[in-house]
Design a protein around this motif. Structure first.
Motif, PDB file in Angstrom:
ATOM      1  N   GLY A  79      -3.421  40.684 -18.678  1.00  0.00           N
ATOM      2  CA  GLY A  79      -4.674  39.987 -18.931  1.00  0.00           C
ATOM      3  C   GLY A  79      -5.032  39.813 -20.385  1.00  0.00           C
ATOM      4  N   ALA A  80      -4.149  40.187 -21.305  1.00  0.00           N
ATOM      5  CA  ALA A  80      -4.453  40.063 -22.736  1.00  0.00           C
ATOM      6  C   ALA A  80      -3.412  39.171 -23.409  1.00  0.00           C
ATOM      7  N   ILE A  81      -3.877  38.345 -24.357  1.00  0.00           N
ATOM      8  CA  ILE A  81      -2.987  37.494 -25.138  1.00  0.00           C
ATOM      9  C   ILE A  81      -2.415  38.328 -26.280  1.00  0.00           C
ATOM     10  N   LEU A  82      -1.092  38.412 -26.349  1.00  0.00           N
ATOM     11  CA  LEU A  82      -0.428  39.205 -27.380  1.00  0.00           C
ATOM     12  C   LEU A  82       0.093  38.353 -28.529  1.00  0.00           C
ATOM     13  N   GLY A  83       0.392  37.089 -28.269  1.00  0.00           N
ATOM     14  CA  GLY A  83       0.957  36.237 -29.303  1.00  0.00           C
ATOM     15  C   GLY A  83       1.407  34.921 -28.707  1.00  0.00           C
ATOM     16  N   VAL A  84       2.401  34.288 -29.340  1.00  0.00           N
ATOM     17  CA  VAL A  84       2.854  32.981 -28.893  1.00  0.00           C
ATOM     18  C   VAL A  84       4.332  32.810 -29.242  1.00  0.00           C
ATOM     19  N   THR A  85       5.039  32.139 -28.336  1.00  0.00           N
ATOM     20  CA  THR A  85       6.428  31.741 -28.578  1.00  0.00           C
ATOM     21  C   THR A  85       6.471  30.219 -28.652  1.00  0.00           C
ATOM     22  N   VAL A  86       7.120  29.681 -29.678  1.00  0.00           N
ATOM     23  CA  VAL A  86       7.187  28.224 -29.862  1.00  0.00           C
ATOM     24  C   VAL A  86       8.653  27.803 -29.804  1.00  0.00           C
ATOM     25  N   PHE A  87       8.946  26.866 -28.876  1.00  0.00           N
ATOM     26  CA  PHE A  87      10.286  26.326 -28.698  1.00  0.00           C
ATOM     27  C   PHE A  87      10.351  24.944 -29.349  1.00  0.00           C
ATOM     28  N   PHE A  88      11.450  24.641 -30.029  1.00  0.00           N
ATOM     29  CA  PHE A  88      11.616  23.363 -30.730  1.00  0.00           C
ATOM     30  C   PHE A  88      12.924  22.703 -30.292  1.00  0.00           C
TER      31      PHE A  88
END
Length: 715
Positions: free
Chosen positions: A300-309
């Motif tokens: 239930g908590a946002i830890l970060g982000v992964t960005v795919f290119f």
């Protein structure tokens, strides 16, 4: 259904279909109206691409679906039309397969041929092909019927499933944040994207709550991965912090908790790049065409982000988005576990660090040095501790212990035991008696913490040694601990034969102490089993390495401790490791003086006079008056209340030590004397005139001692 079963089913169906084609091929046998209807459907309406080749691999006939794939009707002399469809080595493989069918009369299947169709020439497709022989009425093979089936979507679905299975077993192999993030990145490249970044919120890593996402957000780079060597696209390296504006796609994705599929020309992407010239330069240099930010969310908590290119013109699809979500969800739980473990391990290490000696106390009996290294990996901080405790009579206690377990619980237990050892050492208990009291304490604490717990499960091991620089004798007792090592001044290393008591916490078992005489300049090394034992070697091999590493008598205590620790410690220690080294000193004979006292009150004056002469020979004239008063009080008390023999001893060390020993086991107590009391003021006077005082018991009596600073060192 497995891939093999699907392939077999496909082969069987193709064989039945091809046999029907063979039976209905024009010119071979007459067709009924029903058979003609089947032929019309097969060659004009069937979605399966079909072509018939003669023995020279010239195309006799193909259906409408095959024409759509190839983009042109067959022409005589260009029979092997698969070269229009496939590329690379696949057409040659297919031609060999067809020729084998002509030669053997056995059908064949090629599960995967990569190519591009005329209808979609810009994107790779995956085809499954079959070849079945055509027999005439005499049973001779006169041609081959082939089918081509576009299985691109099925193939991609299998690849996605394989990636998810691989991610489940690959991601989270350790509880290291960086490594877990890198495992996610390695899984995604190159099968899902050309470039990926994994960032975690810096606030979350510090233990704070995530968000808000309405202003610039600090993200710490955990991992980069690219199809290009060296990750040249990276604006930040792992471990560095990057700042993302609130309107950037990664922050918007975290704010909404949903992934997004964007192309570089999209206004939101262009607005982001306009605010970040360095990132815009990377986009332009490496021609990124699309990106897909996916929030990292766990519990239930946002830890970060992964960005795919991606660089190719193929934008991310909904299937790609679902796959990315699955991969990130697997990694998110592992990252959260690693984050929680890292936070707990950091807290345990901080607690343990605060409980260990930050600075070894000043004393003149030994030159000491110590090293401690916590275990890595899952175990975290353990319960190792060491201590150097100055005792009365210029003696010193050296302690090394190890509490069972790891983490905060072990660190807290270590702190309690270390405090208990210091308290018991303050009353000058012999080593074996001290371990007996410590054993009782461990048993009692285990019962108080959990009435159902076994004390041995919360136990500890310990070595307690007391060194006397006057006699150069060292008394040592062990509670389930590895034997100490002694380096003699000539360079020989021995492990003295000492009684081994049980680990602390078993209860009702005896401890024994043994004395060894140490030459001046000898080295006593105490350590925990984490220094000598590991998964890759046994204890005997560790002791042999320790013996070799210690055999350097010319090194200082600090240099020897450093070299031994680095040489003996395993490369991958599975437990905490502690090493405490003490190089012994000896007090010169002219710094110690003793006088036997008869049990006669008249001897008090002689003791005062002898004390004055001794202090004068040491050049301590300013301490004479105070010392004479102290000697007078202590000797008078011994003559009145104790039993002979009585002995007075003066020791000039860092401080001036005065000791009066007798054979009585009764201990004096300081009390407040009333106005008309004739006694009770002696110990009060001693406590006021000296720095500290106490009682030290022995098996045949006791010693009352006190210390006072030497004039040159007094405040």
């Amino acid at each position: 259904m497995s891939g093999l079963a699907i392939s077999q089913a496909r082969t069987h169906a193709a064989q039945e279909r091809d046999e029907a084609i063979m039976a209905a091929t024009p010119g071979q046998l007459r067709c009924s109206h029903e058979e003609q209807a089947i032929l019309d459907w097969l060659f004009s309406q069937s979605p399966i691409a079909v072509a018939v080749f003669d023995a020279d691999l010239r195309c006799i006939r193909q259906n409408t679906a095959m024409g759509r794939l190839l983009g042109a009707p067959p022409t005589d002399g260009q029979a092997h039309r698969l070269s229009r469809l496939a590329y690379g080595p696949d057409p040659a493989v297919w031609e060999r397969c067809v020729r084998q069918v002509l030669a053997t009369g056995e059908p064949a299947v090629v599960d995967e041929i990569r190519g591009r169709s005329a209808a979609d020439p810009d994107h790779d497709r995956i085809f499954a092909t079959t070849a079945a022989p055509l027999h005439d009425q005499q049973g001779q093979v006169f041609g081959v019927c082939t089918t081509v089936d576009d299985i691109t979507e099925q193939h991609r679905a299998q690849e996605r499933l394989a990636m998810i299975n691989e991610a489940s077993s690959r991601i989270g192999s350790t509880l290291d944040l960086m490594r877990t993030a890198q495992e996610l990145a390695d899984t995604a490249v190159p099968r899902l994207c050309d470039w990926v970044t994994v960032d975690l919120l810096d606030t979350v890593l510090r233990g704070d709550e995530p968000g808000p996402f309405t202003r610039t957000v600090a993200l710490r780079r955990m991992a980069n991965r690219s199809v290009l060597a060296g990750e040249p696209e990276a604006v930040r390296k792992p471990g560095e912090v990057d700042y993302y504006p609130a309107q950037s796609p990664p922050v918007r994705s975290m704010a909404t908790g949903k992934p997004a599929v964007l192309r570089t020309p999209d206004p939101v992407v262009q607005a982001w790049l306009a605010m970040d010239p360095a990132r815009a330069a990377r986009f332009q240099a490496f021609k990124f065409q699309s990106l897909m930010p996916v929030p990292i969310s766990a519990r239930g908590a946002i830890l970060g982000v992964t960005v795919f290119f991606r660089r190719s013109a193929d934008a991310f699809t909904d299937d790609d988005r679902l796959l990315a979500q699955e991969l990130v969800a697997i990694a998110a739980l592992c990252l959260d576990n690693a984050r929680r473990f890292s936070r707990e391990r950091t807290a345990a290490l901080a607690l343990q660090h605060s409980l260990l000696s930050q600075r070894l106390p000043a004393q003149a009996a030994v030159d000491v040095a110590a090293r401690y290294r916590p275990a890595g990996g899952r175990s975290g901080a353990g319960g190792d501790w060491f201590d150097v405790i100055p005792l009365s009579g210029a003696r010193v206690a050296l302690v090394v212990g190890d509490v069972v377990g790891h983490g905060i619980t072990a660190a807290a237990a270590m702190g309690r035991l270390r405090t208990a050892v210091r308290t018991l050492a303050d009353v000058d208990l012999p080593p074996d008696e001290l371990l007996t009291h410590l054993d009782d304490l461990v048993t009692r604490l285990a019962t108080e913490d959990d009435g159902q717990a076994e004390a041995a499960e919360q136990g500890a091991t310990c070595t307690y040694a007391v060194y006397d620089p006057v006699s150069r004798r060292c008394s040592i007792a062990r509670a389930g601990h590895p034997p100490p090592a002694v380096l003699a001044p000539d360079g020989t290393v021995e492990f003295p034969e000492l009684p081994l008591g049980p680990p602390l916490g078993l209860g009702n078992l005896p401890f024994e102490a043994a004395e060894v005489e140490l030459a001046e300049g000898s080295v006593l090394a105490l350590y925990t089993d984490g220094l000598i034992a590991s998964r890759d070697r046994d204890v005997d091999e560790g002791l042999r390495r320790l013996r070799r590493a210690l055999a350097r008598p010319t090194l200082s205590a600090r240099a020897l401790c450093e070299s031994v620790f680095e040489e003996v410690l395993p490369e991958r220690p599975s437990d905490d490791a502690t090493l405490l080294i003490g190089r012994t000193k000896a007090l010169a004979a002219d710094r110690v003086a003793g006088l036997g006292i008869p049990a006669d009150p008249a001897a008090v004056a002689d003791a005062r006079a002898w004390t004055a002469r001794r202090l004068a020979s040491w050049g301590l004239h300013e301490a004479a008056f105070t010392t004479e008063l102290v000697v007078s009080e202590l000797v008078t008390n011994a003559i009145r209340h104790a039993q002979p023999p009585i002995e007075l001893r003066l020791i000039r060390d860092e401080t001036l030590i005065c000791e009066v020993s007798d054979s009585s086991n009764t201990a004096p107590h300081m009390r407040r004397a009333r106005s008309f009391d004739e006694g009770g003021r002696g110990l009060l006077l001693v406590s006021q005139l000296t720095q500290r005082w106490g009682t030290r018991h022995a098996r045949d009596g006791k010693t009352i001692w006190c210390e006072q600073p030497i004039a040159s060192e007094a405040p």
